[in-house]
Motif scaffolding. Sequence first.
Motif, mmCIF file in Angstrom:
data_model
loop_
_atom_site.group_PDB
_atom_site.id
_atom_site.type_symbol
_atom_site.label_atom_id
_atom_site.label_comp_id
_atom_site.label_asym_id
_atom_site.label_seq_id
_atom_site.Cartn_x
_atom_site.Cartn_y
_atom_site.Cartn_z
ATOM 1 N N LYS A 271 11.754 -4.895 5.988
ATOM 2 C CA LYS A 271 11.993 -3.499 5.610
ATOM 3 C C LYS A 271 12.856 -2.835 6.682
ATOM 4 O O LYS A 271 12.653 -3.131 7.855
ATOM 5 C CB LYS A 271 10.669 -2.737 5.515
ATOM 6 N N ASP B 281 0.803 -1.219 0.000
ATOM 7 C CA ASP B 281 0.000 0.000 0.000
ATOM 8 C C ASP B 281 0.834 1.268 0.000
ATOM 9 O O ASP B 281 0.316 2.344 -0.293
ATOM 10 C CB ASP B 281 -0.967 0.007 1.191
ATOM 11 N N GLY C 271 1.479 -5.369 6.389
ATOM 12 C CA GLY C 271 0.598 -4.301 6.865
ATOM 13 C C GLY C 271 -0.188 -3.645 5.745
ATOM 14 O O GLY C 271 0.193 -2.593 5.235
#
Length: 237
Positions: free
Chosen positions: A109, A13, A58
């Motif tokens: 990440k 996203d 997420g």
Amino acid sequence: MTEAAAHVLVVEDETAIAETVLYALRSEGYAATHCLLGGQALQHLQAHRVDLVMLDVGLPDLGGFEVCRRLRALPGPAGQVPVIFLTARSEEIDRVLGLELGADDYVTKPFSPRELVARVRARLRRSASVATTVVADEKGQQHGAFRIDPESHRIHYAGRVLDLTRYEYALLAALLQRPGAILSRNQLMDRGWDATSDSADRTVDTHIKTLRAKLRAAGAQDDPIRTHRGLGYALEV
Ligand code: CA
């Protein structure tokens, strides 16, 4: 399937991260598609051929874990597609593995685009080799040098029958089910130990050690069982 033609679906996203991933993949010759949301990704997977999914944990709609769970329930090749999770926090890795979602790998990440592409390449190479080497017949399934006969509970390595205890057999059979995927100690224990097992036997590491020694004795040059520190084990075939 040539590696260069492989199609990667990137579900992320955050546009900036997605663009980095897409750029890295496309510059290596992969075809890459982007979905912002989990729901979109599931629709895309049902309509198009995808060779690998990079899935952000997420996501604002379904969340990566739920997407993976639904994806694994899809019929046909879509349900079998390799999934590499993109995780923002290291605690998420435990959940990736612990939930038995059928994740094949993960990248934390912030990641280097080079590392990410290397993971994608490794995973796709593994699918290609599994596709060409898995031959199922009445004598069992071949995975690289391994041949498993679930009926007689026997595993052969390079043509020789391995003399395995029931725990060693259960561990190796579980690892052979998903070559290359990391299985946590709990996952391995769930496959190999029943509730009544003696607690002294419940040490995955000990049985992995004896299993490695038997594979060495059977002629395995490089240890095919990879240890992922703090996470679990994976089998390279
Ligand atoms: Ca995100």
